[in-house]
Design a protein around this motif. Structure first.
Motif, PDB file in Angstrom:
ATOM      1  N   SER A  28      -2.896  -4.708  -6.373  1.00  0.00           N
ATOM      2  CA  SER A  28      -3.566  -4.495  -7.662  1.00  0.00           C
ATOM      3  C   SER A  28      -3.008  -3.283  -8.403  1.00  0.00           C
ATOM      4  CB  SER A  28      -5.077  -4.363  -7.475  1.00  0.00           C
ATOM      5  OG  SER A  28      -5.383  -3.157  -6.803  1.00  0.00           O
ATOM      6  N   VAL A  29      -2.566  -2.269  -7.672  1.00  0.00           N
ATOM      7  CA  VAL A  29      -1.980  -1.096  -8.325  1.00  0.00           C
ATOM      8  C   VAL A  29      -0.609  -1.431  -8.907  1.00  0.00           C
ATOM      9  CG1 VAL A  29      -0.969   1.183  -7.862  1.00  0.00           C
ATOM     10  CG2 VAL A  29      -3.240   0.634  -6.998  1.00  0.00           C
ATOM     11  N   LEU A  30       0.192  -2.152  -8.137  1.00  0.00           N
ATOM     12  CA  LEU A  30       1.572  -2.424  -8.558  1.00  0.00           C
ATOM     13  C   LEU A  30       1.695  -3.622  -9.486  1.00  0.00           C
ATOM     14  CD1 LEU A  30       3.232  -1.785  -5.116  1.00  0.00           C
ATOM     15  CD2 LEU A  30       3.378  -0.316  -7.126  1.00  0.00           C
ATOM     16  N   PHE A  31       0.982  -4.677  -9.174  1.00  0.00           N
ATOM     17  CA  PHE A  31       1.091  -5.926  -9.927  1.00  0.00           C
ATOM     18  C   PHE A  31      -0.309  -6.485 -10.178  1.00  0.00           C
ATOM     19  CE2 PHE A  31       4.816  -5.579  -7.126  1.00  0.00           C
ATOM     20  CZ  PHE A  31       5.810  -5.498  -8.085  1.00  0.00           C
ATOM     21  N   PRO A  32      -1.042  -5.919 -11.132  1.00  0.00           N
ATOM     22  CA  PRO A  32      -2.434  -6.336 -11.358  1.00  0.00           C
ATOM     23  C   PRO A  32      -2.607  -7.838 -11.591  1.00  0.00           C
ATOM     24  CG  PRO A  32      -1.901  -4.424 -12.700  1.00  0.00           C
ATOM     25  CD  PRO A  32      -0.633  -4.865 -12.046  1.00  0.00           C
ATOM     26  N   ALA A  90       0.822  -1.218   0.000  1.00  0.00           N
ATOM     27  CA  ALA A  90       0.000   0.000   0.000  1.00  0.00           C
ATOM     28  C   ALA A  90       0.858   1.271   0.000  1.00  0.00           C
ATOM     29  CB  ALA A  90      -0.984  -0.014   1.159  1.00  0.00           C
ATOM     30  N   PRO A  91       1.865   1.393   0.888  1.00  0.00           N
ATOM     31  CA  PRO A  91       2.705   2.596   0.802  1.00  0.00           C
ATOM     32  C   PRO A  91       3.470   2.705  -0.519  1.00  0.00           C
ATOM     33  CG  PRO A  91       3.009   1.515   2.914  1.00  0.00           C
ATOM     34  CD  PRO A  91       2.204   0.590   2.054  1.00  0.00           C
ATOM     35  N   TRP A  92       3.917   1.569  -1.028  1.00  0.00           N
ATOM     36  CA  TRP A  92       4.621   1.555  -2.313  1.00  0.00           C
ATOM     37  C   TRP A  92       3.696   2.044  -3.419  1.00  0.00           C
ATOM     38  CZ3 TRP A  92       6.926  -3.650  -4.520  1.00  0.00           C
ATOM     39  CH2 TRP A  92       7.688  -3.384  -5.654  1.00  0.00           C
ATOM     40  N   ALA A  93       2.448   1.592  -3.412  1.00  0.00           N
ATOM     41  CA  ALA A  93       1.475   2.035  -4.418  1.00  0.00           C
ATOM     42  C   ALA A  93       1.192   3.522  -4.281  1.00  0.00           C
ATOM     43  CB  ALA A  93       0.178   1.225  -4.279  1.00  0.00           C
ATOM     44  N   VAL A  94       1.113   4.010  -3.054  1.00  0.00           N
ATOM     45  CA  VAL A  94       0.905   5.447  -2.838  1.00  0.00           C
ATOM     46  C   VAL A  94       2.076   6.233  -3.417  1.00  0.00           C
ATOM     47  CG1 VAL A  94       0.833   7.232  -1.042  1.00  0.00           C
ATOM     48  CG2 VAL A  94      -0.635   5.220  -0.861  1.00  0.00           C
ATOM     49  N   TRP A  95       3.293   5.741  -3.188  1.00  0.00           N
ATOM     50  CA  TRP A  95       4.468   6.421  -3.729  1.00  0.00           C
ATOM     51  C   TRP A  95       4.453   6.417  -5.256  1.00  0.00           C
ATOM     52  CZ3 TRP A  95       8.849   4.518  -6.391  1.00  0.00           C
ATOM     53  CH2 TRP A  95       9.834   5.484  -6.615  1.00  0.00           C
ATOM     54  N   VAL A  96       4.087   5.280  -5.860  1.00  0.00           N
ATOM     55  CA  VAL A  96       4.036   5.198  -7.322  1.00  0.00           C
ATOM     56  C   VAL A  96       2.968   6.130  -7.891  1.00  0.00           C
ATOM     57  CG1 VAL A  96       3.405   3.660  -9.238  1.00  0.00           C
ATOM     58  CG2 VAL A  96       5.013   2.883  -7.488  1.00  0.00           C
ATOM     59  N   LEU A  97       1.802   6.184  -7.263  1.00  0.00           N
ATOM     60  CA  LEU A  97       0.703   7.004  -7.781  1.00  0.00           C
ATOM     61  C   LEU A  97       0.909   8.491  -7.551  1.00  0.00           C
ATOM     62  CD1 LEU A  97      -2.419   4.868  -6.810  1.00  0.00           C
ATOM     63  CD2 LEU A  97      -1.444   5.187  -9.086  1.00  0.00           C
ATOM     64  N   ALA A 113      -5.188 -11.613  -7.849  1.00  0.00           N
ATOM     65  CA  ALA A 113      -5.879 -12.846  -7.462  1.00  0.00           C
ATOM     66  C   ALA A 113      -5.178 -13.520  -6.286  1.00  0.00           C
ATOM     67  CB  ALA A 113      -5.968 -13.803  -8.647  1.00  0.00           C
ATOM     68  N   ALA A 114      -3.857 -13.439  -6.242  1.00  0.00           N
ATOM     69  CA  ALA A 114      -3.111 -14.013  -5.121  1.00  0.00           C
ATOM     70  C   ALA A 114      -3.435 -13.275  -3.827  1.00  0.00           C
ATOM     71  CB  ALA A 114      -1.616 -13.974  -5.398  1.00  0.00           C
ATOM     72  N   ALA A 115      -3.535 -11.954  -3.901  1.00  0.00           N
ATOM     73  CA  ALA A 115      -3.876 -11.173  -2.710  1.00  0.00           C
ATOM     74  C   ALA A 115      -5.305 -11.469  -2.250  1.00  0.00           C
ATOM     75  CB  ALA A 115      -3.708  -9.683  -2.995  1.00  0.00           C
ATOM     76  N   VAL A 116      -6.227 -11.573  -3.194  1.00  0.00           N
ATOM     77  CA  VAL A 116      -7.619 -11.898  -2.854  1.00  0.00           C
ATOM     78  C   VAL A 116      -7.686 -13.297  -2.245  1.00  0.00           C
ATOM     79  CG1 VAL A 116      -9.911 -12.334  -3.820  1.00  0.00           C
ATOM     80  CG2 VAL A 116      -8.612 -10.321  -4.547  1.00  0.00           C
ATOM     81  N   THR A 117      -6.921 -14.223  -2.779  1.00  0.00           N
ATOM     82  CA  THR A 117      -6.892 -15.584  -2.226  1.00  0.00           C
ATOM     83  C   THR A 117      -6.345 -15.578  -0.804  1.00  0.00           C
ATOM     84  OG1 THR A 117      -6.623 -16.509  -4.432  1.00  0.00           O
ATOM     85  CG2 THR A 117      -5.991 -17.919  -2.575  1.00  0.00           C
ATOM     86  N   LEU A 118      -5.271 -14.840  -0.571  1.00  0.00           N
ATOM     87  CA  LEU A 118      -4.709 -14.738   0.788  1.00  0.00           C
ATOM     88  C   LEU A 118      -5.742 -14.185   1.757  1.00  0.00           C
ATOM     89  CD1 LEU A 118      -2.396 -14.808   2.851  1.00  0.00           C
ATOM     90  CD2 LEU A 118      -1.729 -12.532   2.014  1.00  0.00           C
ATOM     91  N   VAL A 119      -6.420 -13.122   1.373  1.00  0.00           N
ATOM     92  CA  VAL A 119      -7.448 -12.531   2.245  1.00  0.00           C
ATOM     93  C   VAL A 119      -8.588 -13.523   2.464  1.00  0.00           C
ATOM     94  CG1 VAL A 119      -9.212 -10.731   2.355  1.00  0.00           C
ATOM     95  CG2 VAL A 119      -6.862 -10.147   1.733  1.00  0.00           C
ATOM     96  N   SER A 120      -8.986 -14.236   1.424  1.00  0.00           N
ATOM     97  CA  SER A 120     -10.068 -15.220   1.557  1.00  0.00           C
ATOM     98  C   SER A 120      -9.679 -16.351   2.506  1.00  0.00           C
ATOM     99  CB  SER A 120     -10.435 -15.795   0.188  1.00  0.00           C
ATOM    100  OG  SER A 120     -10.868 -14.783  -0.671  1.00  0.00           O
TER     101      SER A 120
END
Length: 123
Positions: free
Chosen positions: A91-95, A29-36, A99-106
């Protein structure tokens, strides 16, 4: 017999997946904020919030160290915020890996079902 210091419904799988979700949020999340936005101070502020929320606000009998005790619903809102931050950052950095992140959360939600129920009801 002494009462457990931590949640009686937390187990190795739920704690591990919760840590992995938090770690994913803290990194991506911080990395994505920095990129955006191109702002290191803003990214560090996001990191500070993501680190501080779960460290400061805890439910009694859920963690060993309680800085500020909150109801279970508040803790769940914090954890959902971290889950969303983890998925959003990936999703911002590696779209392609969203799915891997959603799977981890699930998997975390499934392995933490008893703890989630305990946090919501107190039983």
């Amino acid at each position: 017999m002494a009462r457990p210091v931590t949640s009686p419904h937390d187990n190795r799988w739920s704690a591990t997946t919760r840590f992995l979700v938090e770690l994913t949020a803290w990194i991506f999340a911080p990395w994505a904020v920095w990129v955006l936005f191109g702002s290191w101070p803003f990214a560090l502020g996001v990191l500070a919030v993501l680190l501080a929320l779960p460290a400061i606000f805890s439910v009694r009998r859920d963690k060993r160290v309680i800085i500020i005790a909150v109801p279970g619903l508040v803790r769940l809102i914090i954890e959902v915020f971290l889950m969303v931050a983890a998925i959003w950052g990936v999703s911002v950095l590696f779209p392609l890996f969203m799915a891997a992140a959603v799977t981890l959360v699930s998997v975390h939600i499934v392995t933490s079902a008893r703890r989630i129920f305990w946090l919501l009801t107190g039983r």
